[in-house]
Structure formats: structure tokens, C-alpha cells
Motif scaffolding. Sequence first.
Motif, PDB file in Angstrom:
ATOM      1  N   LEU A 209       0.827  -1.103   0.101  1.00  0.00           N
ATOM      2  CA  LEU A 209       0.110   0.073  -0.017  1.00  0.00           C
ATOM      3  C   LEU A 209       0.862   1.122   0.115  1.00  0.00           C
ATOM      4  CD1 LEU A 209      -2.842  -1.044   2.494  1.00  0.00           C
ATOM      5  CD2 LEU A 209      -3.040  -0.816  -0.134  1.00  0.00           C
ATOM      6  N   SER A 210       1.935   1.194   0.514  1.00  0.00           N
ATOM      7  CA  SER A 210       2.996   2.454   0.827  1.00  0.00           C
ATOM      8  C   SER A 210       3.561   2.670  -0.499  1.00  0.00           C
ATOM      9  CB  SER A 210       3.913   2.111   1.853  1.00  0.00           C
ATOM     10  OG  SER A 210       3.427   2.021   2.993  1.00  0.00           O
ATOM     11  N   TRP A 211       3.867   1.374  -1.131  1.00  0.00           N
ATOM     12  CA  TRP A 211       4.433   1.828  -2.600  1.00  0.00           C
ATOM     13  C   TRP A 211       3.555   2.412  -3.563  1.00  0.00           C
ATOM     14  CZ3 TRP A 211       3.394  -0.509  -7.421  1.00  0.00           C
ATOM     15  CH2 TRP A 211       4.424  -0.260  -8.459  1.00  0.00           C
ATOM     16  N   ILE A 212       2.301   1.768  -3.605  1.00  0.00           N
ATOM     17  CA  ILE A 212       1.117   2.444  -4.219  1.00  0.00           C
ATOM     18  C   ILE A 212       0.960   3.882  -4.278  1.00  0.00           C
ATOM     19  CG2 ILE A 212      -1.087   2.125  -4.730  1.00  0.00           C
ATOM     20  CD1 ILE A 212      -1.254  -0.836  -4.255  1.00  0.00           C
ATOM     21  N   ILE A 213       1.063   4.217  -2.994  1.00  0.00           N
ATOM     22  CA  ILE A 213       0.834   5.665  -2.367  1.00  0.00           C
ATOM     23  C   ILE A 213       1.860   6.477  -2.921  1.00  0.00           C
ATOM     24  CG2 ILE A 213       0.758   7.243  -0.780  1.00  0.00           C
ATOM     25  CD1 ILE A 213      -0.665   5.203   0.997  1.00  0.00           C
ATOM     26  N   LEU A 214       3.153   6.053  -2.789  1.00  0.00           N
ATOM     27  CA  LEU A 214       4.386   6.604  -3.257  1.00  0.00           C
ATOM     28  C   LEU A 214       4.397   6.907  -4.525  1.00  0.00           C
ATOM     29  CD1 LEU A 214       7.110   5.360  -0.936  1.00  0.00           C
ATOM     30  CD2 LEU A 214       6.171   7.654  -0.866  1.00  0.00           C
ATOM     31  N   PHE A 215       4.036   5.782  -5.508  1.00  0.00           N
ATOM     32  CA  PHE A 215       4.019   5.789  -6.994  1.00  0.00           C
ATOM     33  C   PHE A 215       3.000   6.754  -7.566  1.00  0.00           C
ATOM     34  CE2 PHE A 215       2.356   4.253 -10.880  1.00  0.00           C
ATOM     35  CZ  PHE A 215       3.167   4.116 -11.743  1.00  0.00           C
ATOM     36  N   ALA A 216       1.648   6.911  -6.812  1.00  0.00           N
ATOM     37  CA  ALA A 216       0.654   7.665  -7.455  1.00  0.00           C
ATOM     38  C   ALA A 216       1.270   9.104  -6.994  1.00  0.00           C
ATOM     39  CB  ALA A 216      -0.624   7.527  -6.318  1.00  0.00           C
ATOM     40  N   PHE A 217       1.799   9.473  -5.892  1.00  0.00           N
ATOM     41  CA  PHE A 217       2.183  10.772  -5.428  1.00  0.00           C
ATOM     42  C   PHE A 217       3.382  11.331  -6.631  1.00  0.00           C
ATOM     43  CE2 PHE A 217      -0.201  10.761  -1.673  1.00  0.00           C
ATOM     44  CZ  PHE A 217      -0.584  11.937  -1.731  1.00  0.00           C
ATOM     45  N   GLN A 218       4.228  10.483  -6.830  1.00  0.00           N
ATOM     46  CA  GLN A 218       5.155  10.553  -7.763  1.00  0.00           C
ATOM     47  C   GLN A 218       4.793  11.091  -9.107  1.00  0.00           C
ATOM     48  OE1 GLN A 218       8.009   7.280  -7.805  1.00  0.00           O
ATOM     49  NE2 GLN A 218       8.897   7.682  -5.777  1.00  0.00           N
ATOM     50  N   ARG A 219       3.846  10.398  -9.612  1.00  0.00           N
ATOM     51  CA  ARG A 219       3.041  10.532 -10.707  1.00  0.00           C
ATOM     52  C   ARG A 219       2.599  11.939 -10.717  1.00  0.00           C
ATOM     53  NH1 ARG A 219       4.455   7.670 -15.160  1.00  0.00           N
ATOM     54  NH2 ARG A 219       2.057   8.104 -16.254  1.00  0.00           N
ATOM     55  N   LEU A 220       1.801  12.109  -9.849  1.00  0.00           N
ATOM     56  CA  LEU A 220       1.272  13.430  -9.644  1.00  0.00           C
ATOM     57  C   LEU A 220       1.859  14.685  -9.469  1.00  0.00           C
ATOM     58  CD1 LEU A 220      -1.702  14.853  -9.165  1.00  0.00           C
ATOM     59  CD2 LEU A 220      -1.450  14.444  -6.746  1.00  0.00           C
ATOM     60  N   GLU A 221       3.109  14.446  -8.857  1.00  0.00           N
ATOM     61  CA  GLU A 221       4.148  15.571  -8.546  1.00  0.00           C
ATOM     62  C   GLU A 221       4.577  15.966 -10.131  1.00  0.00           C
ATOM     63  OE1 GLU A 221       8.226  16.324  -6.069  1.00  0.00           O
ATOM     64  OE2 GLU A 221       7.270  14.628  -5.893  1.00  0.00           O
ATOM     65  N   LYS A 222       5.007  14.938 -11.119  1.00  0.00           N
ATOM     66  CA  LYS A 222       5.589  15.254 -12.025  1.00  0.00           C
ATOM     67  C   LYS A 222       4.296  15.820 -13.059  1.00  0.00           C
ATOM     68  CE  LYS A 222       8.619  11.241 -12.604  1.00  0.00           C
ATOM     69  NZ  LYS A 222       9.006  10.034 -13.366  1.00  0.00           N
ATOM     70  N   ARG A 223       3.321  15.376 -12.809  1.00  0.00           N
ATOM     71  CA  ARG A 223       2.184  16.284 -13.607  1.00  0.00           C
ATOM     72  C   ARG A 223       2.176  17.547 -13.145  1.00  0.00           C
ATOM     73  NH1 ARG A 223      -1.935  14.791 -16.864  1.00  0.00           N
ATOM     74  NH2 ARG A 223      -3.736  16.253 -16.804  1.00  0.00           N
TER      75      ARG A 223
END
Length: 241
Positions: A209-223
Motif C-alpha cells: 500500500l505504501s508503494w502504491i501511494i508513493l507511486f501515485a504521488f510521484q506521478r502526480l508531482e511530475k504532472r
Amino acid sequence: MTWRWDVIINAIPELLKGAVLTVELVVVSGILGIIFGVILALLRLSPNWWVRALPFAYIFFFRGTPLLVQIFLIYAGLGQFEAVRDTFLWEPVLKQPFWCAIIAFTMNTSAYIAEIIRGAVQSIPAGELEAADAIGLSKWQKLTRITLPRAFGIMLPAYSNEVIFMLKGSSLAMTITLMEITGVAKTLSSRTYTNLELYFAAGVIYLLLSWIILFAFQRLEKRLNRHASYEPVDMAPKSLG
């Protein structure tokens, strides 16, 4: 000692049900927390000390006391007041462990989010805010089009950490009978006497779950911060020699 893989495999369906409840706690309290966090942060940025005083006290209390204490104060403490038990919110909300956990998590995370947003707003380059004033934006337009969007882009790394803390803090919900991941692992381990295997499985689910959250935030931050990745174009004339 024999490692019981069969116990882990049999426990996966129950642990996944607990994971659903964990996600619900984090998502609902996270959405409510960021709404209240924005309000608290804006109040903290007020030039009037008497406006800043109440949110400061709120933030100081919820950052300075353990989340477990806050959960017990809401779940067990409010019921001691007859005025609270007589309200229309008692049966559908304040008597229910799920909503007590949501209230506690929301109030706790909103205090941290408020400080994250406040720091992000204060980190916005002054030139951007001056440009908004120069083109005649109203205070509301400046807030919604410049200040908050830029602040969210700045705060994302810190906010992703706060969401991870919320995820881990959600394990405390088992203390008020909610069967989230840790609660399920505790219940099953008491039946099978396989503490190591079940808590290991619960830890793996938290990691995923932590990995999913971090991955989602990395994508959002890039956007949101894609403008920061642009390389400046050199407009100087090139020598022909």
C-alpha cells in the motif's frame, strides 16, 4: 521452528478485507483532512494574531498529543457527556467506531497538513504573487489560481509522507474494535498462535500500500510540477566561425 506458509495463504482473504477498511480510513480522513488543513493554514497565515490563535492552539494540541490518546478521547471520552449522547449525531456517528476513527484521524492529520500547506505557501516566490497583483487578480482568484495550486505542487513530497504516516497510524483503529489489517492479523494470530507469519503478512500488505501511494504521488508531482522539468532554451546567437 517451522514457517507456516499455509497459515499466510489461508489468511490472505481476511487480511485483504482488512486492507479495504484500512484504505477507507486513509482515503476518507485524508480528503477531509486536506479540506480542514487548507482552512487552518489560511487562518494561520492571517495578519491578525487573534485569528491565528485558535488554529495555532488546535495544531499544537493535535501535533503534541499521541494519536492513540486522541482516538480514546473521541471514542470513549465523548460518551461520558450526556449532552453529547442526546444529540442526533450520537447513534449514527459518535457511537460508531468507524466514524470515531475517521474523526480522530481527520483532526490529527489536518493539523499536520495545515503546517505543510502554510510552509508551502510561504515558499512561493514573491514574484509570482506580485505578478498576480499586477494583472489585477482578485484575492479569491489569486488564492485559487496562483497560491493554492503552487502550494500543492510544492507540498506534495511532504504530503505523501503524511499519507504514509496516516496509513501506518490506521493500525491504531484496532484498539476501538475495527478490523483493519493489524486487527485482522491480531485476531487470526490469537487463534492459530502464529504471530510471526501473520504479522509478517500484514507488514507486506502495508508495504504494498505504501508503494502504491508513493507511486501515485510521484506521478502526480511530475504532472503538477512539469514546468520545473523544462530546460531553458539558449537564445544567444551561435557563432558561425
